[in-house]
Write a protein that holds these residues in place. Structure first.
Motif, PDB file in Angstrom:
ATOM      1  N   ALA A 149       0.488  -1.385   0.046  1.00  0.00           N
ATOM      2  CA  ALA A 149       0.091  -0.106  -0.308  1.00  0.00           C
ATOM      3  C   ALA A 149       0.976   1.270   0.044  1.00  0.00           C
ATOM      4  CB  ALA A 149      -0.764  -0.042   1.057  1.00  0.00           C
ATOM      5  N   ALA A 150       1.598   1.587   0.731  1.00  0.00           N
ATOM      6  CA  ALA A 150       2.865   2.476   0.794  1.00  0.00           C
ATOM      7  C   ALA A 150       3.554   2.625  -0.190  1.00  0.00           C
ATOM      8  CB  ALA A 150       3.982   2.175   1.852  1.00  0.00           C
TER       9      ALA A 150
ATOM     10  N   ALA B   1       1.782   1.351  -3.527  1.00  0.00           N
ATOM     11  CA  ALA B   1       1.616   2.738  -4.212  1.00  0.00           C
ATOM     12  C   ALA B   1       1.057   4.062  -4.144  1.00  0.00           C
ATOM     13  CB  ALA B   1       0.033   2.136  -4.535  1.00  0.00           C
ATOM     14  N   ALA B   2       1.321   4.554  -3.018  1.00  0.00           N
ATOM     15  CA  ALA B   2       0.869   5.326  -2.675  1.00  0.00           C
ATOM     16  C   ALA B   2       1.808   6.706  -3.171  1.00  0.00           C
ATOM     17  CB  ALA B   2       0.856   5.680  -0.404  1.00  0.00           C
ATOM     18  N   ARG B   3       3.149   6.101  -2.786  1.00  0.00           N
ATOM     19  CA  ARG B   3       4.434   6.706  -3.063  1.00  0.00           C
ATOM     20  C   ARG B   3       4.532   6.864  -4.283  1.00  0.00           C
ATOM     21  NH1 ARG B   3      10.231   5.136  -1.931  1.00  0.00           N
ATOM     22  NH2 ARG B   3      11.632   5.825  -4.008  1.00  0.00           N
ATOM     23  N   THR B   4       4.157   5.445  -5.760  1.00  0.00           N
ATOM     24  CA  THR B   4       3.583   6.057  -6.611  1.00  0.00           C
ATOM     25  C   THR B   4       3.010   6.416  -7.130  1.00  0.00           C
ATOM     26  OG1 THR B   4       4.127   3.418  -7.230  1.00  0.00           O
ATOM     27  CG2 THR B   4       3.092   4.574  -8.599  1.00  0.00           C
ATOM     28  N   VAL B   5       1.699   6.724  -6.696  1.00  0.00           N
ATOM     29  CA  VAL B   5       0.607   8.642  -7.401  1.00  0.00           C
ATOM     30  C   VAL B   5       1.478   9.397  -6.533  1.00  0.00           C
ATOM     31  CG1 VAL B   5      -1.683   9.321  -6.203  1.00  0.00           C
ATOM     32  CG2 VAL B   5      -0.812   6.478  -6.849  1.00  0.00           C
ATOM     33  N   LEU B   6       1.608   9.397  -5.277  1.00  0.00           N
ATOM     34  CA  LEU B   6       2.198  11.179  -4.466  1.00  0.00           C
ATOM     35  C   LEU B   6       3.835  11.597  -4.666  1.00  0.00           C
ATOM     36  CD1 LEU B   6       0.347  10.110  -1.350  1.00  0.00           C
ATOM     37  CD2 LEU B   6      -0.602  11.602  -3.134  1.00  0.00           C
TER      38      LEU B   6
ATOM     39  N   MET C  52       5.347  11.977   0.024  1.00  0.00           N
ATOM     40  CA  MET C  52       4.736  10.922   1.218  1.00  0.00           C
ATOM     41  C   MET C  52       5.462  11.769   2.241  1.00  0.00           C
ATOM     42  SD  MET C  52       2.813   8.534   0.553  1.00  0.00           S
ATOM     43  CE  MET C  52       3.449   6.706   1.266  1.00  0.00           C
TER      44      MET C  52
ATOM     45  N   MET D  74       3.764  14.549   4.471  1.00  0.00           N
ATOM     46  CA  MET D  74       2.686  13.911   5.168  1.00  0.00           C
ATOM     47  C   MET D  74       3.345  13.285   6.115  1.00  0.00           C
ATOM     48  SD  MET D  74       0.172  13.368   1.276  1.00  0.00           S
ATOM     49  CE  MET D  74      -0.689  12.734   2.462  1.00  0.00           C
ATOM     50  N   SER D  75       3.741  12.006   5.768  1.00  0.00           N
ATOM     51  CA  SER D  75       3.666  11.050   6.891  1.00  0.00           C
ATOM     52  C   SER D  75       4.503  11.978   8.137  1.00  0.00           C
ATOM     53  CB  SER D  75       5.529  10.513   6.819  1.00  0.00           C
ATOM     54  OG  SER D  75       5.971   9.178   8.123  1.00  0.00           O
TER      55      SER D  75
ATOM     56  N   TRP E 227       8.003   7.551   7.979  1.00  0.00           N
ATOM     57  CA  TRP E 227       7.426   6.463   6.934  1.00  0.00           C
ATOM     58  C   TRP E 227       9.127   7.404   6.124  1.00  0.00           C
ATOM     59  CZ3 TRP E 227       8.348   8.710   1.338  1.00  0.00           C
ATOM     60  CH2 TRP E 227       8.326   7.696   0.352  1.00  0.00           C
TER      61      TRP E 227
END
Length: 951
Positions: free
Chosen positions: A662-663, A665-670, A675, A678-679, A693
């Motif tokens: 999940a992390a 995938a979020a890295r790919t998007v954001l 990231m 935000m963390s 993170w």
């Protein structure tokens, strides 16, 4: 601290806050106590601890203190033994900002700031075959500032190579804030104009002293011996130029005349060929005669140890069996001989042997050139003081003083000293020291709580001072510095004329007496009996500690919160307050509450608990074990959660891999930058409860690769492979060219080397227990260890096949807790011992870095680690002063500041490296984050550099 004093320090802190950040102005009860502790038996708590990071900040501190008439004390490593680094005023502590260095003249000299550790200076000079002259026993932990300020010497340097003799230049800041650089002609000229009175005063004192024939001869006599009692009066007879006098007076001045911001040493030769012998003699008189016989021979050092000293170390691993059978009254000399080549070494050993002909020994003198034995001999000698302290009665302190006799009177001096100890009831005293210089350390346990003990101690010290300083014309302080313990006796040793001369020197440099008052010179005749340090029983794990500080340089939290020594200091204070019970005042109770609340973060949460501190402690104290016990006490309510995780461990690791997916995938998007921001924000809003993170957070590991094992064809040898839970969770880094997980790499390498791989049953459920133990969940840790033990015994056929674990810390945990029949190996040991002989290795044309993990150090694998790396790459960097990375399993996520502090300076040292290699997947995450290069398993390096061996 009185209310008025507290107000003064508060006002000072406010004044300094415009120049120095608040985190470097420390006045809370926990840290002032912890940071104010040194290795002596005195206890003073600073009103304010200041950590300036450069000369300008230090000048500001001095100016603000001078305006308010507030005394200051300078502190480097705090390994001082005589109370010269403690204060109840302002403590100026050197940490970051004071560690620069510069090699000069192809290694003939070295310029050092005061925060450089002595051993680091020698490491820098080693490529040139040079070293600094001073070599104190604490050189692995003490700093240059303390070495110079105390004129520390040691085993090999004698009086010819100490700081006084080898100083080339200094940058010194005086009490009025003036900076003098003796190497800079412009600075010298400006100083001669601005401080003409000081220079004229020094040159006047020099002329008067040289004209006083009796005083001049007394000074010359005193400095034929090792002598650090009082100021360096030899500077007044050795030099006529005021700058040279000033420069040499600063050596050994213990921060009472100025602050040494840089010292330039002329280096000395470090002869590479070394040998040592332990020579045993029937009695001390014979030992002293042997010392005199050895004086003209080509020895580098001769260290004396009496029977009590030998008894304190005779049961340590590797010591000669002879130690246990020596008669009472026997003694030993550790004789060190060095040479520039083998022929010179052999010739010198023969000459030493010849010099001992006719001297009775208990067994023939035999030299060893075997590195491990040689280093063991010296480790034992250097650890004698703490080792003796460890066997004292709990609740007592340990006193060490060092005196020097004229060597021709060493025998009778030792006898008289021993009789003095016995007469005052100190039968447990041990003697050891630098025999060639007539320099003896005497060590004994001392309690101050019982009635009459202070008076007994005073009687002993009065008689010792009279015996050594007056009757024998020796030195009351040979190398440890005058400090508080000997300040009341300086006049007795030197006489009134020399003592008055010292006060004149102090007045010239520090007329307001603001620099470390009551150290070296004092009008208080009972100063040495005041402010004695309590050492109450606190915990069986740590009660042996004498607070020497040897553990501090390798602790990852040294520059963040507390060191092992400081954790022990606070734990002892809490124990003392607890013991007050109903007698505790409201102030005591308030102090205890403050300490307990602060200790949670400062002492417990920021401890990596890897046990690395035990490797540097002369008596093996693992402060991390104490911290784990405290975590256990604090986490009783979490035992059921730990049990659920342990019983469903396979599911827990699946959840963790899902989180990584999940992390990712979020890295790919954001993107990584967003990231991270935000963390950080989420962690701050959660009150630091959420993990941090990291851009170095890897992909999840493909557990399916374990279904593709190297087969059993060709009668291959078998090995049991245990992927740790870390490598079953964490895969390759997102941006690394090495896209394989550690499991994939390991299986590939084992196949290449011709092994058949066996996996234990229930592989996804297994854990060594360390993840639970580190958090104080001992019961579940033991349960997981029992499970793993059973499965490994089955897989290995009760130890028939070796077991390879791909993570070093887990292997150490297993070695300490699993069945002895199991042959448990981690990546470095297995690769070095078993894989290299089966492979054809061609070193890669790369510059790479290696990180030797805490567990590898504890298992004694450092040398193998570097050897393995050098067999695989042309250029290997082992970053200096990077020991424990501070990631500690999950600390890199939950206490990321620990990881960041521990790896401060790593990126600069590995900037030219293509990659880094280690043997712990979690450590590699933190190393990648703060090193700026990818860190991988050492098995990846071996795989890249190797081919199957040709048949």
């Amino acid at each position: 601290m009185s209310k008025s004093n507290a107000t003064t320090f508060s006002e000072l802190k406010t004044a300094l806050a415009s120049t120095i950040s608040n985190d470097r102005l420390i006045d809370d009860p926990l840290r002032t106590l912890a940071y104010g502790t040194d290795a002596s038996f005195y206890r003073l708590i600073p009103g304010l601890v200041v950590r300036p990071e450069n000369e300008e900040e230090l000048q500001t501190v001095l100016a603000e203190c001078r305006e308010r008439k507030i005394p200051v004390t300078f502190r480097a490593a705090g390994t001082s033994l005589s109370g010269q680094a403690v204060t109840d005023s302002v403590l100026i502590q050197l940490r970051q900002g004071w560690r620069d260095h510069e090699i000069l003249d192809d290694g003939q000299a070295i310029r050092l700031q005061p925060g450089v550790i002595g051993a680091r200076a020698n490491q820098l000079l080693a490529p040139f075959g040079r070293k600094i002259g001073p070599d104190p026993a604490s050189i692995n932990s003490c700093m240059i500032g303390g070495i110079a300020a105390n004129n520390a010497s040691g085993m090999c340097c004698g009086t010819a190579q100490n700081s006084y003799r080898t100083v080339r230049d200094l940058r010194v800041i005086l009490a009025d804030g003036t900076l003098l650089d003796t190497a800079d002609p412009v600075s010298r000229e400006a100083f001669l104009r601005s401080h003409a009175g000081l220079i004229a005063g020094l040159e006047r004192l020099s002329a008067e002293t040289r004209a006083n024939k009796a005083l001049a001869e007394k000074i010359r006599h005193k400095y034929r011996l090792k002598n650090t009692t009082g100021y360096a009066l030899n500077s007044l007879v050795d030099f006529e130029d005021g700058i040279e006098i000033l420069k040499h007076l600063m050596i050994g001045s213990e921060g009472t005349l100025g602050f040494l911001s840089t010292i330039t040493y002329d280096s000395v030769s470090d002869e590479p060929c070394k040998a040592a012998a332990l020579a045993f003699f029937p009695d001390m008189a014979t030992t002293c005669r042997a010392t005199i016989a050895l004086k003209p021979s080509p020895v580098s050092a001769v260290e004396l140890m009496d029977r009590a000293a030998l008894r304190s170390v005779q049961d340590k691993p590797g010591m000669p069996e002879t130690l246990r059978t020596l008669p009472d009254g026997a003694a030993a000399l550790l004789i060190d001989v060095r040479g520039n080549d083998e022929a010179e070494l052999v010739a010198r050993m023969e000459e030493v042997q010849a010099s001992l002909e006719g001297v009775r020994t208990l067994e023939p003198v035999a030299f060893t050139r075997e590195t491990a034995t040689y280093e063991l001999y010296w480790k034992i000698r250097k650890g004698l003081f703490p080792a003796v302290g460890a066997i004292r009665e709990t609740g007592t302190t340990v006193i060490i003083e060092d005196v020097a006799f004229p060597i021709e009177r060493l025998d009778e001096g030792v006898q008289a000293l021993t009789e003095t100890f016995h007469r005052h009831g100190y039968a447990e005293t041990i003697l050891f020291g630098h025999a060639l210089e007539g320099n003896l350390h005497f060590v004994f346990p001392q309690g101050f709580e019982k009635p009459g003990e202070v008076e007994r101690y005073q009687g002993l010290m009065d008689e010792v001072a009279q015996l050594v300083g007056v009757e024998y014309g020796g030195s009351l302080k040979a190398e440890h510095g005058t400090g508080r313990n000997m300040a009341p006796y300086v006049e007795l040793e030197w006489g009134s004329d020399a003592y008055a001369l010292m006060w004149e020197i102090k007045a010239l440099f520090d007329p307001e007496n603001l620099l470390n008052p009551e150290v070296i010179l004092s009008r208080n005749p009972t100063l040495h009996l005041e402010n004695l340090k309590p050492l109450p029983a606190a915990d069986d794990i740590i009660d042996k500690c004498i607070e020497c500080g040897f553990c501090e340089p390798i602790c990852p939290s040294t520059d963040l919160t507390l060191t092992p020594r400081q954790r022990i200091v606070i734990r002892r204070e809490l124990a003392r307050l607890e013991a007050l019970g109903d007698q505790a005042t409201d102030a005591d109770n308030e102090r205890m509450q403050q300490l307990e609340e602060s200790y949670v973060y400062q002492g417990i949460d920021t401890c990596a608990a890897t046990g690395l501190c035990a490797t540097q402690c002369p008596v093996g104290i693992d402060t991390g074990e104490m911290v784990r016990q405290l975590r256990r006490e604090r986490s009783v309510d979490k035992a059921s959660l730990a049990r659920r995780i342990g019983r469903h461990f396979s599911g827990a690791t699946r959840v963790a891999r899902g989180g990584l997916n999940a992390a990712g995938a979020a890295r790919t998007v954001l993107g990584a930058n967003l990231m991270e921001k935000m963390s950080v924000g989420a962690r701050r809003l959660s009150g630091e409860r959420l993990p941090q993170w990291s851009p170095a957070l890897p992909k999840s590991a493909p557990i399916r690769v374990l279904g593709h094992l190297p087969g059993g064809g060709d009668n291959r040898e078998k090995v049991v492979y245990l992927p740790s839970c870390a490598t079953r969770i964490f895969g390759a880094a997102h941006d690394d060219d090495e896209s394989r997980s550690v499991m994939e790499i390991t299986l590939t390498l084992l196949d290449k080397a011709g092994y058949e791989v066996i996996l234990p049953e229930m592989i996804g459920h297994l854990c060594c227990g360390m993840a639970f133990k580190s958090k104080g969940q001992y019961d579940e840790a033991s349960h997981k260890a029992r499970e793993l033990n059973r499965e490994l015994l089955m897989a290995s056929q009760n130890g028939r096949y070796p077991v390879l674990c791909d993570t070093s810390p887990c292997t150490l945990q297993m070695q300490e807790h699993l069945d002895e029949r199991l042959s448990l190996m981690e990546p470095v040991s297995f690769a070095h011992d078993h894989l290299l002989p089966r492979l054809t290795v061609t070193p890669l044309d790369e510059r790479i870095a290696v990180h030797v993990t805490c567990s590898s150090t504890r298992m004694g694998l450092s040398e193998k680690f570097v050897t393995l790396a050098r067999s695989c790459a042309r250029d290997v960097v082992v970053p200096a002063e990077i020991s424990c990375c501070g990631f500690a399993g999950d600390k890199g996520f939950n206490t990321p500041e620990l990881n960041a502090s521990a790896l401060e300076g790593l990126a600069e040292q590995v900037v030219d490296c293509s990659a880094g290699y280690s043997n712990s997947r979690t450590c590699e995450i933190g190393l990648s984050q703060h090193g700026g290069i990818p860190y991988r398993s050492i098995l990846s390096l071996l795989d890249r550099a190797s081919q199957p061996a040709s048949t």
